[in-house]
Design a protein around this motif. Structure first.
Motif, PDB file in Angstrom:
ATOM      1  N   PHE A  31       0.809  -1.213   0.000  1.00 35.22           N
ATOM      2  CA  PHE A  31       0.000   0.000   0.000  1.00 35.22           C
ATOM      3  C   PHE A  31       0.843   1.265   0.000  1.00 35.22           C
ATOM      4  O   PHE A  31       0.343   2.347  -0.304  1.00 35.22           O
ATOM      5  CB  PHE A  31      -1.024   0.015   1.142  1.00 35.22           C
ATOM      6  CG  PHE A  31      -0.445  -0.209   2.510  1.00 35.22           C
ATOM      7  CD1 PHE A  31       0.099   0.825   3.239  1.00 35.22           C
ATOM      8  CD2 PHE A  31      -0.469  -1.475   3.068  1.00 35.22           C
ATOM      9  CE1 PHE A  31       0.618   0.619   4.501  1.00 35.22           C
ATOM     10  CE2 PHE A  31       0.040  -1.698   4.336  1.00 35.22           C
ATOM     11  CZ  PHE A  31       0.585  -0.647   5.047  1.00 35.22           C
ATOM     12  N   HIS A  32       2.113   1.194   0.310  1.00 35.12           N
ATOM     13  CA  HIS A  32       3.002   2.353   0.222  1.00 35.12           C
ATOM     14  C   HIS A  32       3.407   2.667  -1.213  1.00 35.12           C
ATOM     15  O   HIS A  32       3.903   3.743  -1.491  1.00 35.12           O
ATOM     16  CB  HIS A  32       4.272   2.129   1.036  1.00 35.12           C
ATOM     17  CG  HIS A  32       4.048   2.125   2.501  1.00 35.12           C
ATOM     18  ND1 HIS A  32       4.954   1.577   3.371  1.00 35.12           N
ATOM     19  CD2 HIS A  32       3.038   2.602   3.263  1.00 35.12           C
ATOM     20  CE1 HIS A  32       4.507   1.715   4.607  1.00 35.12           C
ATOM     21  NE2 HIS A  32       3.345   2.323   4.562  1.00 35.12           N
ATOM     22  N   LYS A  33       3.234   1.709  -2.102  1.00 34.43           N
ATOM     23  CA  LYS A  33       3.711   1.859  -3.478  1.00 34.43           C
ATOM     24  C   LYS A  33       2.621   2.303  -4.451  1.00 34.43           C
ATOM     25  O   LYS A  33       2.848   2.335  -5.653  1.00 34.43           O
ATOM     26  CB  LYS A  33       4.311   0.536  -3.955  1.00 34.43           C
ATOM     27  CG  LYS A  33       5.428   0.047  -3.051  1.00 34.43           C
ATOM     28  CD  LYS A  33       6.729   0.201  -3.692  1.00 34.43           C
ATOM     29  CE  LYS A  33       7.832  -0.271  -2.767  1.00 34.43           C
ATOM     30  NZ  LYS A  33       8.983  -0.661  -3.465  1.00 34.43           N
ATOM     31  N   ARG A  34       1.444   2.640  -3.961  1.00 31.53           N
ATOM     32  CA  ARG A  34       0.359   3.075  -4.837  1.00 31.53           C
ATOM     33  C   ARG A  34       0.789   4.339  -5.573  1.00 31.53           C
ATOM     34  O   ARG A  34       1.248   5.308  -4.964  1.00 31.53           O
ATOM     35  CB  ARG A  34      -0.890   3.314  -3.989  1.00 31.53           C
ATOM     36  CG  ARG A  34      -2.119   3.597  -4.772  1.00 31.53           C
ATOM     37  CD  ARG A  34      -3.323   3.523  -3.867  1.00 31.53           C
ATOM     38  NE  ARG A  34      -4.254   4.578  -4.201  1.00 31.53           N
ATOM     39  CZ  ARG A  34      -5.453   4.699  -3.673  1.00 31.53           C
ATOM     40  NH1 ARG A  34      -5.863   3.838  -2.750  1.00 31.53           N
ATOM     41  NH2 ARG A  34      -6.244   5.682  -4.017  1.00 31.53           N
ATOM     42  N   LEU A  35       0.648   4.337  -6.879  1.00 29.94           N
ATOM     43  CA  LEU A  35       1.182   5.427  -7.709  1.00 29.94           C
ATOM     44  C   LEU A  35       0.563   6.780  -7.400  1.00 29.94           C
ATOM     45  O   LEU A  35       1.275   7.791  -7.350  1.00 29.94           O
ATOM     46  CB  LEU A  35       1.029   5.092  -9.189  1.00 29.94           C
ATOM     47  CG  LEU A  35       1.875   3.913  -9.676  1.00 29.94           C
ATOM     48  CD1 LEU A  35       1.615   3.643 -11.154  1.00 29.94           C
ATOM     49  CD2 LEU A  35       3.348   4.157  -9.432  1.00 29.94           C
ATOM     50  N   ASP A  36      -0.751   6.840  -7.178  1.00 31.59           N
ATOM     51  CA  ASP A  36      -1.349   8.151  -6.896  1.00 31.59           C
ATOM     52  C   ASP A  36      -0.939   8.672  -5.524  1.00 31.59           C
ATOM     53  O   ASP A  36      -0.843   9.884  -5.312  1.00 31.59           O
ATOM     54  CB  ASP A  36      -2.865   8.162  -7.098  1.00 31.59           C
ATOM     55  CG  ASP A  36      -3.614   7.165  -6.239  1.00 31.59           C
ATOM     56  OD1 ASP A  36      -2.993   6.211  -5.730  1.00 31.59           O
ATOM     57  OD2 ASP A  36      -4.839   7.317  -6.109  1.00 31.59           O
TER      58      ASP A  36
END
Length: 81
Positions: A31-36
């Protein structure tokens, strides 16, 4: 925790409380890597740094410790001088 909750927390809590030009350090949770989420942090003028995947190594060490039923000190005694 999921990416929607984390994203909302970044926007509503984290970003308003950060000083300008902050470095945001996160682990490698999905969840830390979500682009937005990355984009809103970047657009706010901050830098994101990710920790190395050491948490995987700690998980391995904890698993081994459970398997051999020993203390942390005993598990790592081979590496201590």
């Amino acid at each position: 925790m999921n990416s929607d909750v984390f994203h909302a927390g970044v926007i509503q809590i984290l970003l308003p409380s950060l000083p300008p030009d902050s470095v945001v350090v996160m682990d490698n949770a999905t969840f830390h890597k979500r682009l937005d989420t990355q984009k809103v942090i970047d657009d706010a003028g901050h830098i994101i740094e990710y920790l190395h995947p050491i948490e995987h190594k700690w998980a391995e060490a904890k698993s081994k410790r459970r398997a051999v039923n020993c203390s942390i000190d005993a598990l790592f005694s081979h590496y201590m001088t």
